[in-house]
Design a protein around this motif. Structure first.
Motif, PDB file in Angstrom:
ATOM      1  N   ASN A   1       0.811  -1.229   0.000  1.00 28.89           N
ATOM      2  CA  ASN A   1       0.000   0.000   0.000  1.00 28.89           C
ATOM      3  C   ASN A   1       0.840   1.273   0.000  1.00 28.89           C
ATOM      4  O   ASN A   1       0.284   2.377   0.069  1.00 28.89           O
ATOM      5  CB  ASN A   1      -0.992   0.021   1.175  1.00 28.89           C
TER       6      ASN A   1
ATOM      7  N   VAL B   1       0.658  -2.923  -4.535  1.00 30.59           N
ATOM      8  CA  VAL B   1      -0.341  -3.917  -4.142  1.00 30.59           C
ATOM      9  C   VAL B   1       0.269  -4.902  -3.157  1.00 30.59           C
ATOM     10  O   VAL B   1      -0.393  -5.399  -2.244  1.00 30.59           O
ATOM     11  CB  VAL B   1      -0.867  -4.671  -5.382  1.00 30.59           C
TER      12      VAL B   1
ATOM     13  N   GLU C   1      -0.095  -1.042  -8.712  1.00 32.61           N
ATOM     14  CA  GLU C   1      -1.367  -0.659  -9.332  1.00 32.61           C
ATOM     15  C   GLU C   1      -1.321   0.812  -9.723  1.00 32.61           C
ATOM     16  O   GLU C   1      -0.868   1.667  -8.936  1.00 32.61           O
ATOM     17  CB  GLU C   1      -2.532  -0.882  -8.363  1.00 32.61           C
TER      18      GLU C   1
ATOM     19  N   VAL D   1      -3.581   3.597  -9.948  1.00 31.13           N
ATOM     20  CA  VAL D   1      -4.865   3.731  -9.266  1.00 31.13           C
ATOM     21  C   VAL D   1      -5.966   4.261 -10.172  1.00 31.13           C
ATOM     22  O   VAL D   1      -7.079   3.718 -10.202  1.00 31.13           O
ATOM     23  CB  VAL D   1      -4.707   4.634  -8.024  1.00 31.13           C
ATOM     24  N   GLU D   2      -5.691   5.299 -10.931  1.00 30.35           N
ATOM     25  CA  GLU D   2      -6.737   5.965 -11.708  1.00 30.35           C
ATOM     26  C   GLU D   2      -7.360   5.059 -12.772  1.00 30.35           C
ATOM     27  O   GLU D   2      -8.521   5.234 -13.138  1.00 30.35           O
ATOM     28  CB  GLU D   2      -6.187   7.233 -12.369  1.00 30.35           C
ATOM     29  N   ILE D   3      -6.598   4.101 -13.281  1.00 29.35           N
ATOM     30  CA  ILE D   3      -7.138   3.234 -14.333  1.00 29.35           C
ATOM     31  C   ILE D   3      -7.340   1.799 -13.840  1.00 29.35           C
ATOM     32  O   ILE D   3      -7.829   0.951 -14.582  1.00 29.35           O
ATOM     33  CB  ILE D   3      -6.217   3.225 -15.572  1.00 29.35           C
ATOM     34  N   GLY D   4      -6.935   1.537 -12.589  1.00 32.87           N
ATOM     35  CA  GLY D   4      -7.144   0.216 -11.999  1.00 32.87           C
ATOM     36  C   GLY D   4      -6.323  -0.891 -12.633  1.00 32.87           C
ATOM     37  O   GLY D   4      -6.656  -2.071 -12.512  1.00 32.87           O
ATOM     38  N   GLU D   5      -5.221  -0.554 -13.279  1.00 28.47           N
ATOM     39  CA  GLU D   5      -4.372  -1.563 -13.936  1.00 28.47           C
ATOM     40  C   GLU D   5      -3.250  -1.976 -12.995  1.00 28.47           C
ATOM     41  O   GLU D   5      -2.598  -1.133 -12.369  1.00 28.47           O
ATOM     42  CB  GLU D   5      -3.786  -0.992 -15.230  1.00 28.47           C
ATOM     43  N   VAL D   6      -3.021  -3.289 -12.886  1.00 27.87           N
ATOM     44  CA  VAL D   6      -1.968  -3.832 -12.018  1.00 27.87           C
ATOM     45  C   VAL D   6      -0.821  -4.337 -12.888  1.00 27.87           C
ATOM     46  O   VAL D   6      -1.034  -5.066 -13.863  1.00 27.87           O
ATOM     47  CB  VAL D   6      -2.507  -4.976 -11.137  1.00 27.87           C
TER      48      VAL D   6
END
Length: 233
Positions: free
Chosen positions: A122, A177, A144, A146-151
């Motif tokens: 985190n 993550v 991650e 954050v804004e696009i949720g891609e890891v």
């Protein structure tokens, strides 16, 4: 001692040196070394400059040994391994870049020039809008955006777009993550690598362009999958 006397002494020493094979070899070595030093003043790139420096060191080292001069032997005997090491380092960089940049979009070949940084789960590596002061490589863990949720998984170079952008501002937030190990290279180090070997900068441009094209292709594939099938007539 007047300048004329000094000139006469130098001429006498020159003739004396030319009377023996050892003296001739010493003077030829010094002459070649001096010529290499003069040529190096007109060279713009670092690898040829280092090669000329190695040649100059060898020439003056031979001269200092045959026409005994302890100071010259110590000076060029110290500089020779340094210039050899730096030349070999630049050649290795060039080979690594050329071998990897065309096909390896991960940027693994940059790892020897990057510094390690560990982050907790985190933890935030950078926020959207932050100044892009580093280029990153994810060695361990997952990050991650954050804004696009891609890891993103380990083994990827990232942050290169903002690093080279005119405003140098991050467009996304990078959050860990899992516990992560990140390698980073700052702008000053990058500039030094570029000035030492301009081919490095050229290949990095190819890397960034390749990454952009790969991202564009993935986006087009996602859009194609998301589009509903055309209604049948």
């Amino acid at each position: 001692m007047s300048s004329i006397a000094l000139f006469d002494t130098a001429i006498a020493s020159l003739y004396q040196a030319l009377e023996t094979p050892v003296g001739i070899v010493a003077l030829c070595s010094a002459g070649v070394a001096g010529a290499l030093v003069i040529v190096s003043a007109f060279v713009k790139t670092m690898i040829p400059l280092r090669c000329l420096a190695v040649g100059g060191n060898l020439g003056f080292l031979i001269y200092g040994a045959l026409h005994p001069s302890l100071i010259m032997v110590l000076l060029h005997g110290t500089m020779l391994p340094i210039n050899l090491y730096r030349t070999a380092e630049m050649v290795r960089l060039t080979r690594r870049v050329r071998a990897s940049a065309g096909s390896d979009l991960s940027g693994v070949w940059l790892r020897p020039y990057m510094r390690k940084k560990r982050l907790r789960k985190n933890g935030v590596l950078f926020h959207k809008g932050d100044e892009a002061t580093h280029l990153y490589f994810l060695a361990e863990g997952q990050i991650e955006f954050v804004e696009i949720g891609e890891v993103m998984d380990a083994g990827r170079l990232f942050g290169e777009i903002a690093f080279f952008a005119p405003d140098k501002r991050r467009s996304l937030t990078a959050r860990c993550v899992t516990p992560c190990t990140v390698l980073q290279i700052d702008e000053n180090t990058f500039r030094q690598l570029y000035y030492q070997n301009p081919a490095f900068g050229f290949e990095v441009v190819k890397l960034v362009a390749g990454r952009l094209l790969a991202d564009r292709q993935r986006l087009e594939e996602k859009l194609a999958l998301a589009e509903p099938p055309a209604p049948r007539a």
